[in-house]
Motif scaffolding. Structure first.
Motif, PDB file in Angstrom:
ATOM      1  N   ARG A  26       0.843  -1.203   0.000  1.00  0.00           N
ATOM      2  CA  ARG A  26       0.000   0.000   0.000  1.00  0.00           C
ATOM      3  C   ARG A  26       0.875   1.249   0.000  1.00  0.00           C
ATOM      4  NH1 ARG A  26      -5.162   1.686   2.290  1.00  0.00           N
ATOM      5  NH2 ARG A  26      -5.554  -0.435   2.970  1.00  0.00           N
ATOM      6  N   LEU A  30       1.158   4.040  -2.980  1.00  0.00           N
ATOM      7  CA  LEU A  30       0.900   5.469  -2.767  1.00  0.00           C
ATOM      8  C   LEU A  30       2.129   6.300  -3.124  1.00  0.00           C
ATOM      9  CD1 LEU A  30      -1.077   5.287   0.587  1.00  0.00           C
ATOM     10  CD2 LEU A  30      -1.992   5.715  -1.698  1.00  0.00           C
ATOM     11  N   TRP A  31       3.306   5.791  -2.819  1.00  0.00           N
ATOM     12  CA  TRP A  31       4.547   6.492  -3.162  1.00  0.00           C
ATOM     13  C   TRP A  31       4.712   6.552  -4.680  1.00  0.00           C
ATOM     14  CZ3 TRP A  31       9.521   4.732  -4.990  1.00  0.00           C
ATOM     15  CH2 TRP A  31      10.567   5.658  -4.800  1.00  0.00           C
ATOM     16  N   GLN A  33       2.333   6.433  -6.912  1.00  0.00           N
ATOM     17  CA  GLN A  33       1.308   7.276  -7.508  1.00  0.00           C
ATOM     18  C   GLN A  33       1.405   8.730  -7.075  1.00  0.00           C
ATOM     19  OE1 GLN A  33      -0.853   6.396  -9.899  1.00  0.00           O
ATOM     20  NE2 GLN A  33       0.209   4.436  -9.905  1.00  0.00           N
ATOM     21  N   GLY A  34       2.279   9.003  -6.076  1.00  0.00           N
ATOM     22  CA  GLY A  34       2.439  10.367  -5.590  1.00  0.00           C
ATOM     23  C   GLY A  34       3.778  10.957  -5.934  1.00  0.00           C
ATOM     24  N   ARG A  64      -3.194   2.304 -11.331  1.00  0.00           N
ATOM     25  CA  ARG A  64      -4.346   2.996 -10.756  1.00  0.00           C
ATOM     26  C   ARG A  64      -5.649   2.277 -11.054  1.00  0.00           C
ATOM     27  NH1 ARG A  64      -3.663   9.016 -12.825  1.00  0.00           N
ATOM     28  NH2 ARG A  64      -2.996   7.870 -14.658  1.00  0.00           N
ATOM     29  N   ALA A 231      -5.051  10.467  -2.054  1.00  0.00           N
ATOM     30  CA  ALA A 231      -4.367   9.270  -2.549  1.00  0.00           C
ATOM     31  C   ALA A 231      -4.848   8.025  -1.818  1.00  0.00           C
ATOM     32  CB  ALA A 231      -2.852   9.424  -2.392  1.00  0.00           C
ATOM     33  N   HIS A 232      -5.010   8.137  -0.498  1.00  0.00           N
ATOM     34  CA  HIS A 232      -5.497   6.992   0.275  1.00  0.00           C
ATOM     35  C   HIS A 232      -6.918   6.626  -0.141  1.00  0.00           C
ATOM     36  CE1 HIS A 232      -2.526   7.565   3.878  1.00  0.00           C
ATOM     37  NE2 HIS A 232      -1.955   7.068   2.801  1.00  0.00           N
ATOM     38  N   ALA A 235      -6.755   4.741  -3.461  1.00  0.00           N
ATOM     39  CA  ALA A 235      -6.193   3.408  -3.252  1.00  0.00           C
ATOM     40  C   ALA A 235      -7.201   2.492  -2.560  1.00  0.00           C
ATOM     41  CB  ALA A 235      -4.916   3.502  -2.429  1.00  0.00           C
ATOM     42  N   ARG A 236      -7.912   3.028  -1.580  1.00  0.00           N
ATOM     43  CA  ARG A 236      -8.903   2.232  -0.849  1.00  0.00           C
ATOM     44  C   ARG A 236     -10.028   1.794  -1.761  1.00  0.00           C
ATOM     45  NH1 ARG A 236     -10.953  -0.771   2.572  1.00  0.00           N
ATOM     46  NH2 ARG A 236     -12.035  -0.141   4.448  1.00  0.00           N
TER      47      ARG A 236
END
Length: 243
Positions: A26, A30-31, A33-34, A64, A231-232, A235-236
């Motif tokens: 996770r 996130l890293w 995609q960010g 994504r 972002a979270h 992802a969720r």
């Protein structure tokens, strides 16, 4: 020699600082995609772990979108071919772009076309006791070259450690639990805009509402999903297959 601009240096520092502690998929997602997108924008990243012989023993696709089984199988095949072709070379970042004939990865061009991505940038570690790794970034919006390869070289240690630290993909209870309440159609539409990279203003314009209304919806979405930021939330929703 690649000389970084002041802005690129700032992006690099932020990416390194946020990449120091990557302990699960996770966080790696996130890293990727960010902060990583600021330096190396891409559509998908294939993270491979290799054994001493160079065979792929683990494959994780960070994307994504939720890919179906056929797409994941094709990417896994492509990953194996890319790993073999890269390891046969000098150990430097390599690019496969069908527009540019030849190159170290040219034997993988047909599978790349089948995958639907226009190009791929590949780099990996040398054989190591804890396991070698290789990373393939697909769909770079600008044709990848030495500059993008240099960025990937600089960030390889963080990618390598992030993958080896992260347990293989599982579905922990916290990740599969349903939201506190069902999300409305409007909330899902806002999340779809976030997934597409739109700002609050752009999402509001697309949906015919104000940016403030979008922000208020986001606060309710965060509470329902048990997350803290955009972002979270995306992802969720991808984990829950809500989008």
């Amino acid at each position: 020699m690649v000389i970084l601009s002041k802005l690129e240096q700032e992006y690099l520092l932020r990416t390194i600082e946020s990449g120091i502690e990557l302990f699960d998929l996770r966080a790696l997602f996130l890293w990727a995609q960010g902060p990583l997108q600021a330096l190396l924008p891409h559509e998908a990243m294939l993270c491979l772990q290799l054994d001493a012989s160079g065979a792929v023993v683990r494959s994780e696709c960070l994307h994504r979108a939720v890919l179906d089984g056929a797409a994941l199988t094709l990417l896994a095949r492509l990953g194996e071919e890319l790993a073999a072709a890269w390891r046969a070379g000098p150990g430097l970042p390599a690019v496969l772009d069908p527009v540019l004939p030849g190159g170290q990865l040219s034997g993988c061009a047909e599978l790349l076309r089948e995958s639907g991505f226009e190009n791929v940038l590949v780099h990996g570690s040398a054989p190591l006791e804890g396991g070698a790794t290789l990373f393939a970034l697909f769909g770079l919006p600008l044709r990848p070259g030495p500059r993008q390869g240099h960025f990937l070289q600089l960030l390889l240690p963080y990618l390598h450690l992030g993958l080896l630290r992260a347990p293989a993909r599982t579905r922990p209870a916290a990740a599969t639990a349903v939201p506190a309440r069902p999300l409305s159609a409007r909330e899902l539409a806002i999340l779809a805009c976030l997934r597409a990279g739109r700002s609050n203003e752009e999402a509001g314009e697309a949906l015919g509402i104000s940016a403030l209304t979008v922000k208020n919806h986001l606060q309710r979405i965060y509470r329902a999903l048990g997350v803290a930021n955009r972002a979270h939330a995306v992802a969720r929703c991808l984990e829950l297959r809500l989008l």
